[in-house]
Design a protein around this motif. Structure first.
Motif, PDB file in Angstrom:
ATOM      1  N   GLY A   4      -8.218  -3.883  -2.096  1.00 52.15           N
ATOM      2  CA  GLY A   4      -7.878  -3.315  -0.797  1.00 52.15           C
ATOM      3  C   GLY A   4      -6.432  -2.862  -0.722  1.00 52.15           C
ATOM      4  N   ILE A   5      -6.129  -2.104   0.336  1.00 49.23           N
ATOM      5  CA  ILE A   5      -4.783  -1.578   0.560  1.00 49.23           C
ATOM      6  C   ILE A   5      -4.393  -1.844   2.007  1.00 49.23           C
ATOM      7  CG2 ILE A   5      -3.303   0.476   0.549  1.00 49.23           C
ATOM      8  CD1 ILE A   5      -5.313   1.763  -1.389  1.00 49.23           C
ATOM      9  N   VAL A   6      -3.170  -2.317   2.196  1.00 50.59           N
ATOM     10  CA  VAL A   6      -2.603  -2.520   3.530  1.00 50.59           C
ATOM     11  C   VAL A   6      -1.319  -1.718   3.628  1.00 50.59           C
ATOM     12  CG1 VAL A   6      -1.688  -4.189   5.179  1.00 50.59           C
ATOM     13  CG2 VAL A   6      -3.545  -4.849   3.671  1.00 50.59           C
ATOM     14  N   VAL A   7      -1.136  -1.017   4.760  1.00 50.53           N
ATOM     15  CA  VAL A   7       0.100  -0.267   5.005  1.00 50.53           C
ATOM     16  C   VAL A   7       0.576  -0.583   6.424  1.00 50.53           C
ATOM     17  CG1 VAL A   7      -0.565   1.622   3.465  1.00 50.53           C
ATOM     18  CG2 VAL A   7      -1.096   1.777   5.907  1.00 50.53           C
ATOM     19  N   ASP A   8       1.817  -0.231   6.716  1.00 49.01           N
ATOM     20  CA  ASP A   8       2.281  -0.292   8.096  1.00 49.01           C
ATOM     21  C   ASP A   8       2.077   1.072   8.738  1.00 49.01           C
ATOM     22  OD1 ASP A   8       4.952   1.271   7.710  1.00 49.01           O
ATOM     23  OD2 ASP A   8       5.043  -0.316   6.199  1.00 49.01           O
ATOM     24  N   SER A   9       2.181   1.137  10.052  1.00 52.48           N
ATOM     25  CA  SER A   9       1.808   2.362  10.765  1.00 52.48           C
ATOM     26  C   SER A   9       2.817   3.494  10.615  1.00 52.48           C
ATOM     27  CB  SER A   9       1.574   2.070  12.248  1.00 52.48           C
ATOM     28  OG  SER A   9       2.706   1.486  12.840  1.00 52.48           O
ATOM     29  N   ASP A  22     -10.959   2.719   3.953  1.00 50.97           N
ATOM     30  CA  ASP A  22     -10.773   1.330   4.405  1.00 50.97           C
ATOM     31  C   ASP A  22      -9.350   0.826   4.200  1.00 50.97           C
ATOM     32  OD1 ASP A  22     -13.483   0.994   5.208  1.00 50.97           O
ATOM     33  OD2 ASP A  22     -14.048   0.721   3.109  1.00 50.97           O
ATOM     34  N   VAL A  23      -8.375   1.705   4.400  1.00 45.83           N
ATOM     35  CA  VAL A  23      -6.974   1.285   4.327  1.00 45.83           C
ATOM     36  C   VAL A  23      -6.632   0.574   5.637  1.00 45.83           C
ATOM     37  CG1 VAL A  23      -4.569   2.050   4.133  1.00 45.83           C
ATOM     38  CG2 VAL A  23      -6.367   3.186   2.790  1.00 45.83           C
ATOM     39  N   VAL A  24      -6.145  -0.635   5.541  1.00 49.55           N
ATOM     40  CA  VAL A  24      -5.834  -1.449   6.720  1.00 49.55           C
ATOM     41  C   VAL A  24      -4.411  -1.132   7.194  1.00 49.55           C
ATOM     42  CG1 VAL A  24      -5.592  -3.800   7.616  1.00 49.55           C
ATOM     43  CG2 VAL A  24      -7.394  -3.256   5.945  1.00 49.55           C
ATOM     44  N   GLN A  71       2.199 -13.121  11.569  1.00 56.39           N
ATOM     45  CA  GLN A  71       1.123 -12.164  11.866  1.00 56.39           C
ATOM     46  C   GLN A  71       0.516 -11.596  10.589  1.00 56.39           C
ATOM     47  OE1 GLN A  71       3.626  -9.781  14.585  1.00 56.39           O
ATOM     48  NE2 GLN A  71       1.930  -9.888  16.049  1.00 56.39           N
ATOM     49  N   ILE A  72       1.361 -11.312   9.605  1.00 55.53           N
ATOM     50  CA  ILE A  72       0.854 -10.798   8.326  1.00 55.53           C
ATOM     51  C   ILE A  72       0.013 -11.864   7.629  1.00 55.53           C
ATOM     52  CG2 ILE A  72       1.509  -9.964   6.034  1.00 55.53           C
ATOM     53  CD1 ILE A  72       4.037  -8.764   7.351  1.00 55.53           C
ATOM     54  N   GLU A  73       0.509 -13.095   7.660  1.00 63.81           N
ATOM     55  CA  GLU A  73      -0.237 -14.209   7.058  1.00 63.81           C
ATOM     56  C   GLU A  73      -1.622 -14.346   7.684  1.00 63.81           C
ATOM     57  OE1 GLU A  73       0.078 -19.071   6.912  1.00 63.81           O
ATOM     58  OE2 GLU A  73       1.897 -17.896   7.258  1.00 63.81           O
ATOM     59  N   MET A  74      -1.688 -14.273   9.014  1.00 59.45           N
ATOM     60  CA  MET A  74      -2.982 -14.425   9.687  1.00 59.45           C
ATOM     61  C   MET A  74      -3.911 -13.260   9.396  1.00 59.45           C
ATOM     62  SD  MET A  74      -2.615 -17.352  10.741  1.00 59.45           S
ATOM     63  CE  MET A  74      -4.295 -17.441  11.385  1.00 59.45           C
ATOM     64  N   LEU A  75      -3.374 -12.035   9.299  1.00 59.60           N
ATOM     65  CA  LEU A  75      -4.193 -10.871   8.950  1.00 59.60           C
ATOM     66  C   LEU A  75      -4.891 -11.099   7.615  1.00 59.60           C
ATOM     67  CD1 LEU A  75      -5.095  -7.867   9.220  1.00 59.60           C
ATOM     68  CD2 LEU A  75      -2.941  -7.248   8.109  1.00 59.60           C
TER      69      LEU A  75
END
Length: 313
Positions: A4-9, A22-24, A71-75
C-alpha cells in the motif's frame, strides 16, 4: 504480497487516480485567520475553496496542522496493518512540514504493536513499513507516488520499489509559476522559502514579473523571471517537452493548478507537451492544486514536475 501507499494531502495527484489505486490520504487541517479548513483532496471542496476566495490577502496568518504521530499510528493500527503487508509512506519535504518527522516517530510504535492485531485476525505476523520524504513539494511529491503505483502494478517487491523510489526522489524536479506573489512573500517565507525577497515582491507586483520557482532535494530557488503568468507557464511546459524528448526517469509528468484543472489544457504550450507525452508513452497527470499548497503559493498558481537525470533549466 499486498503493498500500500500513504501520502499527505499536499500530494498533487488527481482524486480519481488516488481512488483507483487505493492510495490512502492523510488529511491536513489549515488554519487561515480564524477559519479551520480541512484538506482531504476532495475535488468539490477544493474548487469551492478557490471559487469562494476562502483564503484572502487580508489574512496574513495561515498555518497547516498535519496528522500527529498518534493519529498516524492509529491510522496504521486500525486499518493499514490489516489491509496491507507492506506500506510506503511518502511525505512532503521535511524542510517544510513536520509530517515526515511525525511519521518516523509513529513508525516505531507501529512496528512494535502490529503483531497481536494481525495474529488475532489469523494473518501472517510480518508487516513492513518504509517512511520516505520525497524531498519535494506538491507535484514533486506526486511523481514518486505515481511511480510507486506503477511498480506495484508490475509486481515489484518492497526492496525493489524502495530502491527505485530513493533514486527517483533525488532526480525529481518541480517548477512552479505563481499567479500572485503575496502568499509566497508573506507565508512561504515563514517556512524557510527565501526565493522571493521584498525587492522581488515589490517589483513583481508593479511590473507583473513572475518568478519561476524550482525545487529539488529539499531546496527551493528562483531559476528565472518572466513577464506574465502565461509566459512562465509556457516556458515550463516547453522545458518539460524538451526533457521528455531527452528521456525521463519515470513515465509521468504531474501538473497541478490552483483552479479548475480543465483550464490547464487551454494554457500556451500545453498542446505541444500533450502531443510529446502521447507520442512517447508518458502520462500527464493533471490535478487541482491542494489547498495546502494554495495557502503557501496562492490561488491560480501552476506546478509541474518530472523525474530526470538533469533538469535542463
Amino acid at each position: 504480497m499486498r503493498i500500500g501507499i500513504v501520502v499527505d494531502s499536499a500530494c498533487d495527484l488527481p482524486r480519481e487516480f488516488l481512488d483507483r489505486h487505493d492510495v490512502v490520504v492523510m488529511p491536513i487541517t489549515l488554519r487561515i485567520g480564524e477559519n479551520l479548513i480541512e484538506d482531504q483532496r476532495d475535488p468539490g471542496a477544493t474548487q469551492n475553496f478557490y471559487a469562494t476566495h476562502l483564503d484572502r490577502k487580508s489574512e496574513d496568518f495561515a498555518e497547516s496542522i498535519p496528522y500527529s504521530p498518534t493519529q498516524i499510528e492509529m491510522l496504521f493500527l486500525e486499518r493499514l496493518v490489516i489491509d496491507y503487508d507492506y506500506v510506503f509512506c511518502l511525505t512532503i519535504t521535511a524542510t517544510r512540514s513536520p509530517i515526515f518527522t511525525h511519521a518516523m516517530q509513529a513508525s516505531r510504535a507501529i512496528l512494535n504493536r502490529y503483531k497481536p492485531i494481525r495474529r488475532a485476525l489469523g494473518m501472517t505476523e510480518r508487516f513492513g513499513l518504509a517512511v520516505l520524504s520525497t524531498r519535494n513539494l506538491f507535484t514533486g511529491q506526486a511523481v514518486p507516488v505515481a511511480e510507486a503505483v506503477r511498480l506495484i502494478r508490475l509486481g515489484g517487491t518492497p526492496s525493489e520499489i524502495g530502491m527505485r523510489l530513493q533514486h527517483l526522489i533525488e532526480h525529481t524536479h518541480t517548477y512552479l509559476v505563481p499567479a500572485d506573489l503575496f502568499h509566497i512573500y508573506k507565508r512561504a517565507s515563514r517556512k524557510g522559502d527565501t526565493s522571493i525577497g521584498w525587492g522581488s515582491y515589490t517589483l513583481g507586483s508593479w511590473l507583473d514579473v513572475k518568478p519561476i520557482l524550482y525545487c529539488n532535494r529539499d531546496v527551493t530557488s528562483t531559476v528565472d523571471k518572466v513577464r506574465g503568468f502565461e509566459t512562465g507557464v509556457e516556458k515550463i511546459f516547453s522545458l518539460a517537452a524538451q526533457r521528455l524528448l531527452a528521456g525521463l526517469e519515470a513515465p509521468s509528468v504531474c501538473i497541478s493548478y490552483g483552479g479548475e484543472p480543465v483550464a490547464v489544457t487551454r494554457l500556451p504550450g500545453y498542446r505541444q507537451l500533450a502531443k510529446e507525452a502521447e507520442d512517447n508513452g508518458v502520462s500527464l497527470l493533471i490535478s487541482p492544486m491542494s489547498k495546502t499548497a494554495a495557502v503557501n503559493v496562492g490561488p491560480g498558481a501552476l506546478s509541474l514536475a518530472f523525474a530526470a537525470k538533469q533538469s535542463m533549466h
